[in-house]
Write a protein that holds these residues in place. Structure first.
Motif, PDB file in Angstrom:
ATOM      1  N   HIS A  71       1.882   4.787   0.955  1.00  0.00           N
ATOM      2  CA  HIS A  71       1.601   5.755   2.019  1.00  0.00           C
ATOM      3  C   HIS A  71       1.888   7.155   1.504  1.00  0.00           C
ATOM      4  O   HIS A  71       2.947   7.413   0.910  1.00  0.00           O
ATOM      5  N   ARG A  80       0.857  -1.188   0.000  1.00  0.00           N
ATOM      6  CA  ARG A  80       0.000   0.000   0.000  1.00  0.00           C
ATOM      7  C   ARG A  80       0.888   1.232   0.000  1.00  0.00           C
ATOM      8  O   ARG A  80       1.804   1.349   0.815  1.00  0.00           O
ATOM      9  N   GLN A 136      -5.624   5.889  -4.187  1.00  0.00           N
ATOM     10  CA  GLN A 136      -4.821   5.033  -3.324  1.00  0.00           C
ATOM     11  C   GLN A 136      -4.006   4.108  -4.217  1.00  0.00           C
ATOM     12  O   GLN A 136      -4.540   3.361  -5.025  1.00  0.00           O
ATOM     13  N   ILE A 160       3.954   0.080   2.309  1.00  0.00           N
ATOM     14  CA  ILE A 160       3.590  -0.728   3.467  1.00  0.00           C
ATOM     15  C   ILE A 160       3.026  -2.070   2.978  1.00  0.00           C
ATOM     16  O   ILE A 160       2.128  -2.091   2.130  1.00  0.00           O
ATOM     17  N   TRP A 191       6.876   9.734   9.496  1.00  0.00           N
ATOM     18  CA  TRP A 191       5.678   9.398   8.724  1.00  0.00           C
ATOM     19  C   TRP A 191       4.854  10.625   8.348  1.00  0.00           C
ATOM     20  O   TRP A 191       3.968  10.545   7.510  1.00  0.00           O
TER      21      TRP A 191
END
Length: 791
Positions: A110, A108, A146, A132, A439
């Motif tokens: 980020h 995924r 996404q 991720i 992050w």
């Protein structure tokens, strides 16, 4: 009867109601759209899909290669709560082989927010970066993208051919199926990488990110990041082991040094109590490594003399380089010494591996030093920025990928990068690194988002180790591209040996058409991922091609707008170029040479070569990219022949004067003395009507002037200014000691409106030593005649 009539009425009502509802298939239509862009493309979280968004993932790889792809999911008006993601095995078409799911990883993407752009070329916003591991389900906010990253490993020994499978996305209704098509080329990458790398893994930030681990526990975590980098064909600098005890170091080092994937390693550098090189301990280490056969990959890189440009706080930095180099040569004469600086006359004999920033790379000087037995690497960090390639978070990925093509082209042997694990943040006021939420905060070092880290620590998401990034993936792709070029060159060498020209064939000219398609120079390239993949595909086809007739093609650019195509073919072959027969121009040993010089305008030109012998035919196709154009007309800007001409330049820091030394045209030059210990000393040629005639420079193609450097190797910048305050400061120039040079800057490379020019500035960095340069004959060149630009 009443009951029957009532039943019929109810059925009719239900029928009418159903007829008013949407068609049944609408309920199963996906609630999202999909796009499968290139793996060398960052898609921001709010980026609109193109009208012709690709919905098939097409991958190409050799054996023993990783290949990546991505799928972007855009939720429409409603969020996706539990989008299920899966991928099938990839099965060989027409054969029994497959690439199982154990060789495929899903991630995924980020997104991290950039609130202050590194350069104006790229916007603020949410950029994809960390990857991720995906555990099957995704949430996607309404109206947002996404990204899903796919990473496939092609095992050694697997048959070449076409492999197919699919990615399945399912929320409600019918699943969306994205076909996956993988072409496996019929060659295999070696475990060894043929470009050396030194990508720093900083231990301190790793320790902090994983609970302030200490001792052996800390080394275990640092080693995780070390191997994660090696898997991406990026060897870190230091080995992930303690080095105080030499015998323990050597014992623990063996499994790293002897691994074929490790391209190079940075040797420990020991100091004595006074901070001087500890020659005895260095010699002990090197002697023991040599005895074990573990020294060949080692090099010294001493942090104390990193980027040793003299400045007020360290005026004798060059002297310190000499001191440390002398000590290393006494203790370890067969170990190369790397210094992060471009080749300089002042340091000749004191550096074994010259390592300039990419914008300071001087091809001619570098090749001279390599011919003398020295080596050249390069590096990038905060600087230079766009339009130069970078690893910055908010920059295009094409430049990142093309750096290894340029590296192979220019003969650069290795790449250095200061840190892949800087999870902290540099505090300029305190002059130290402090904690950072990696992050959420993209700025580890002032000036460039993403600089200093290519990994994230996995602790926040429950992973006890490193998390990779899209930037890291593309760096690996670029390293694999380098391996393609290495394989292609080996193929060329095999063919050249059969023709008897192995030692004389111009290999760079043979690959030149492919390089030229991708970039004009290190800062001029098209940000087109599809073009990169197209050229890469052509290289792969060249590697696997079977030769009916033995032949090679080289392309040289002898003059502006011309290309000489030379065909080397086995004896007795006939050759045509674009349908026209070529005559033998030279006959030697086992081959004949055929050559033709083509006069070509700017653009892309197809060249079709057919070589025949004994009824066998070989077709060779090339596309020649021509960037240069003939500029026969010279338009004076400032000839610096008089005091009046000198006064058109302005400066509050540089002493300008008329001189009769180092003249290139006329009787005079301009002497410019850049003082010591002054920030950015500069002089300018500004203001239409005063410094020059007109602010509209659009009638000209090139700015040229001559410069001579009577002192040490000097670098200066040519900075262009627009009337509205915008500038372009990306034109760095290097002039060797006691050398002259003509500076040539095509105006189409200036990122400004050249109809609204304020002028030019020439500046140098603050330096502890006075610098003197002589300038002459500032002029424009043009394809059309024009009147003088002198006011």
């Amino acid at each position: 009867m009443f009951w029957k009539r009532k039943s019929i009425s109810v059925l009719l009502a239900i029928t009418l109601l159903l007829s008013c509802l949407p068609a049944a298939h609408a309920k199963t239509e996906p609630l999202f759209d999909v796009w499968a862009p290139s793996n060398t493309q960052k898609v921001m979280r709010d980026e609109p899909f193109p009208a012709d968004a690709n919905r098939v993932m097409k991958l190409e790889a050799a054996r023993n290669e990783f290949e990546s792809g991505q799928v972007i999911v855009k939720a429409e008006n409603n969020p996706l709560r539990k989008l299920q993601v899966s991928i099938s095995d990839l099965k060989q078409q027409g054969g029994p082989a497959k690439i199982g799911k154990e060789h495929i990883q899903l991630f995924r993407q980020h997104y991290i927010e950039v609130t202050t752009s590194t350069t104006p070329a790229y916007p603020k916003g949410w950029y994809p970066d960390a990857l991720i591991p995906l555990e099957g389900k995704l949430e996607v906010a309404a109206g947002e993208n996404q990204g899903i990253w796919v990473k496939v490993y092609v095992p050694k020994g697997i048959p070449a051919g076409s492999y197919t499978g699919e990615i399945q996305l399912h929320e409600t209704g019918n699943p969306v199926r994205i076909p996956v098509e993988l072409t496996v080329w019929d060659f295999e990458l070696t475990d060894e990488s043929h470009s050396k790398t030194g990508f720093g893994v900083w231990g301190g930030p790793v320790q902090e990110a994983h609970g302030n681990v200490q001792g052996e526990e800390a080394w275990k975590y640092i080693e995780k990041y070390y191997w994660a980098s090696v898997e991406q064909r990026l060897t870190p600098g230091y080995l992930p082991i303690p080095d105080k005890d030499i015998d323990e170091y050597i014992e623990r080092a063996a499994r790293f040094i002897n691994d074929p994937r490790i391209s190079a390693y940075r040797l420990p550098y020991y100091r004595d109590a006074q901070g001087e090189p500890n020659k005895e301990k260095i010699k002990e280490l090197v002697d023991k490594l040599r005895e074990k056969g573990m020294l060949d990959k080692g090099y010294f890189y001493v942090s104390e003399i990193d980027e040793p440009v003299p400045h007020p706080n360290a005026p004798n930095h060059y002297d310190r380089v000499k001191v440390i180099n002398d000590a290393l040569k006494e203790a370890a004469p067969d170990v190369p010494h790397l210094v992060t600086i471009q080749p300089l006359d002042e340091l000749l004999g004191d550096v074994d591996i010259w390592t300039p920033e990419i914008d300071k790379y001087d091809y001619d000087f570098a090749r001279e030093r390599q011919a003398a037995g020295e080596h050249v690497w390069w590096y990038t960090s905060v600087f230079p920025k766009h339009p130069f390639p970078s690893y910055h978070l908010d920059d295009d990925l094409v430049g990142t990928r093309l750096l290894t093509w340029m590296q192979h082209d220019y003969g650069v042997e290795g790449t250095l990068y200061w840190a892949t694990t800087q999870f902290q943040k540099y505090n300029a006021a305190e002059k130290k690194y402090v904690s950072r939420d990696v992050w959420k905060d993209p700025l580890a070092f002032p000036g460039a988002n993403g600089d200093g880290y290519l990994f994230y620590p996995g602790t926040e998401i429950g992973i006890d180790g490193p998390i990779g990034t899209i930037r890291l993936e593309v760096l690996r792709e670029s390293m694999e591209d380098y391996e393609y070029l290495w394989h292609y060159e080996q193929r060329l060498r095999e063919t050249a040996a059969r023709l008897g020209v192995e030692d004389s064939f111009p290999y760079r000219d043979a690959i030149r058409p492919f390089y030229d398609r991708l970039y004009e120079d290190i800062k001029t390239f098209e940000e087109n991922p599809d073009l990169v993949m197209q050229v890469r595909r052509e290289i792969a086809r060249e590697i696997v091609a079977r030769e009916a007739v033995t032949a090679l093609v080289a392309v040289e650019a002898p003059t502006v707008g011309s290309r000489t195509v030379t065909v080397y073919a086995e004896k007795g072959a006939q050759v045509t170029l674009n349908g026209m027969p070529l005559e033998v121009s030279k006959s030697e040993g086992m081959h004949d040479q055929f050559a033709r010089t083509l006069t070509l305008g700017p653009g892309l030109h197809k060249v079709d070569i057919i070589v025949t012998k004994n009824g066998m035919t070989r077709e060779i196709h090339r596309e020649l990219a021509v960037y240069e154009f003939d500029t026969p007309y010279t338009i004076p800007l400032n000839d610096v022949e008089t005091e009046e001409a000198i006064k058109r330049f302005t400066s509050s820091t540089v002493n300008l004067s008329l001189s009769d030394e180092y003249v290139t045209e006329g009787n005079h030059s301009m002497k410019a003395v850049f003082p010591a210990d002054v920030n950015f000393p500069n002089f300018r040629l500004f203001e239409a009507g005063k410094g020059f005639r007109s602010a509209d420079w659009s009638g000209f193609d090139v700015l040229e002037f001559d410069v001579y450097n009577p002192g040490g190797t000097t670098q200066f910048y040519v900075k262009f200014h627009q009337l509205n305050g915008k500038t372009d400061d990306s034109f760095i120039q290097t002039v060797r000691s006691q050398h002259g040079k003509t500076i040539r800057i095509p105006l189409n490379k200036v990122d400004l409106d050249i109809t609204q020019m304020k002028g030019i500035e020439i500046w140098v960095w603050r330096h502890s030593l006075q610098q003197t340069l002589y300038f002459d004959n500032f002029r424009f060149l043009s394809t059309e005649p024009g009147e003088t630009m002198a006011p």
